[in-house]
Design an enzyme around this catalytic site. Structure first.
Site, PDB file in Angstrom:
ATOM      1  N   GLU A  25      31.256 -22.275 -12.438  1.00 23.53           N
ATOM      2  CA  GLU A  25      30.650 -21.521 -13.528  1.00 23.53           C
ATOM      3  C   GLU A  25      29.852 -22.476 -14.425  1.00 23.53           C
ATOM      4  O   GLU A  25      29.930 -23.696 -14.286  1.00 23.53           O
ATOM      5  CB  GLU A  25      31.719 -20.814 -14.354  1.00 23.53           C
ATOM      6  CG  GLU A  25      32.719 -21.779 -14.978  1.00 23.53           C
ATOM      7  CD  GLU A  25      33.352 -21.236 -16.239  1.00 23.53           C
ATOM      8  OE1 GLU A  25      32.591 -20.957 -17.183  1.00 23.53           O
ATOM      9  OE2 GLU A  25      34.588 -21.127 -16.283  1.00 23.53           O
ATOM     10  N   LYS A 159      43.642 -18.146 -19.656  1.00 21.24           N
ATOM     11  CA  LYS A 159      43.624 -18.935 -20.890  1.00 21.24           C
ATOM     12  C   LYS A 159      44.818 -18.532 -21.758  1.00 21.24           C
ATOM     13  O   LYS A 159      45.077 -17.346 -21.972  1.00 21.24           O
ATOM     14  CB  LYS A 159      42.313 -18.748 -21.630  1.00 21.24           C
ATOM     15  CG  LYS A 159      41.107 -19.289 -20.860  1.00 21.24           C
ATOM     16  CD  LYS A 159      39.826 -19.111 -21.643  1.00 21.24           C
ATOM     17  CE  LYS A 159      38.640 -19.706 -20.904  1.00 21.24           C
ATOM     18  NZ  LYS A 159      38.238 -18.887 -19.728  1.00 21.24           N
TER      19      LYS A 159
END
Length: 314
Positions: A25, A159
């Protein structure tokens, strides 16, 4: 109107020849850290993948052109871009039409990688169900993309700023296998433990390859992605009990500042860097590098099984 997509010659040849490729990414470049640290980090991660014997394919939008793989000059240009867009599935087409520059999130990267036949993707951590989502409905597009795009995604877990139990539930509902690598507990990004048992466990690259190969055979049933949760190296982790305090402080400050939506994650990550005096950033870099190594090994294993991807976009 034609879609403006460019593959580097190396990536195009790698796809044609069935080489091991790993998608990366680019929001970690555009929104993860400032110049020149972002460029150094991206260059080093690509070097790690090459060292393992695979080809890195960083995906980004530059001046409206979707790049699958970045040459050195393009990577530097992206790293220096100020006010780059943060691009998910919902706004990628808009940004292309506007000739904008932006970093691709997990969702947009998966979409682009799957469209050209790249089957393995390394990232830091995925998005998921945000805390308080019962009121805000703030749920990352990453989860639906994992259910849609048939990629093997290597991360250090979701996360830790997210609601991890609800994120696990959302992944289960979407039929996404969540596999902890080498341990029974789900890793929590900066920390090796989360207090949550991982739904599945695999201990070697070869067993991961066996699992992915069988899922591909079942692809006609509509299977999407696989999530491999790779714990951060013990020497680099920040213990869960320490991170929990920092996360709670950062969340309280975000609420006070009324930060929400796609601005929430960059704000929280930056705030946690401040609260940890930079230690969380060091851990973040270490876990991305660790994930890149594992992803490259998985990609090589799959390439040896003669998994030849197609070439083409959308």
């Amino acid at each position: 109107m034609p879609i403006d997509v460019t593959l580097t010659p190396e990536i195009e040849a790698g796809l044609r020849d069935g080489k091991a490729l790993v998608a990366l990414e680019s929001t970690i470049i555009t929104h993860g850290m400032p110049w020149p640290d972002n460029h150094s980090m991206a260059t080093n991660v690509e070097a790690i993948i090459r060292h393992e014997g695979a080809l890195p394919a960083t995906i980004a939008l530059i001046d409206g052109v979707l790049h699958i793989g970045l040459e050195e000059a393009s990577r530097e240009q992206l790293a220096k871009t100020e006010n780059a867009m943060k691009l998910s599935r919902a706004d990628l087409a808009f940004a292309m039409a506007a000739k904008a520059t932006g970093g691709t999130t997990v969702a947009a990267t998966m979409m682009a990688a799957a469209s050209v036949g790249i089957g393995v993707f390394a990232t830091g951590g995925i998005g998921g169900v945000h805390r308080g989502a019962g009121q805000t409905f703030d749920i990352s597009a990453d989860l639906d993309e994992l259910a849609r795009s048939p990629l093997t995604v290597v991360c250090a877990g979701a996360k830790a700023i997210l609601d991890l139990p609800k994120t696990l539930e959302a992944l289960e509902t979407r039929g996404v296998p969540v596999v902890a690598f080498g341990q029974d507990e789900l890793p929590a990004f900066w920390s090796r433990q989360s207090g949550l048992e991982a739904p599945l466990r695999l201990d070697t690259v070869e067993t991961i390859g066996d699992f992915i190969t069988i899922r591909k055979e079942l692809a006609r049933m509509g299977h999407g992605g696989v999530l491999i949760c790779n714990p951060v190296p013990a020497s680099n982790e920040i213990p869960l009990e320490v991170m929990t305090l920092h996360i709670e402080t950062a969340l309280a400050q975000a609420a006070q500042a009324k930060v929400s939506g796609k601005d929430a994650t960059p704000y929280l990550l930056a705030k946690i860097v401040e609260l940890t005096s930079g230690e969380s950033l060091k851990t973040n870099i270490a876990l991305v590098e660790n994930n890149a190594r594992l992803a490259a090994k998985i990609a090589i294993d799959l390439a040896k099984r003669n998994e030849k991807p197609r070439i083409g976009f959308m």
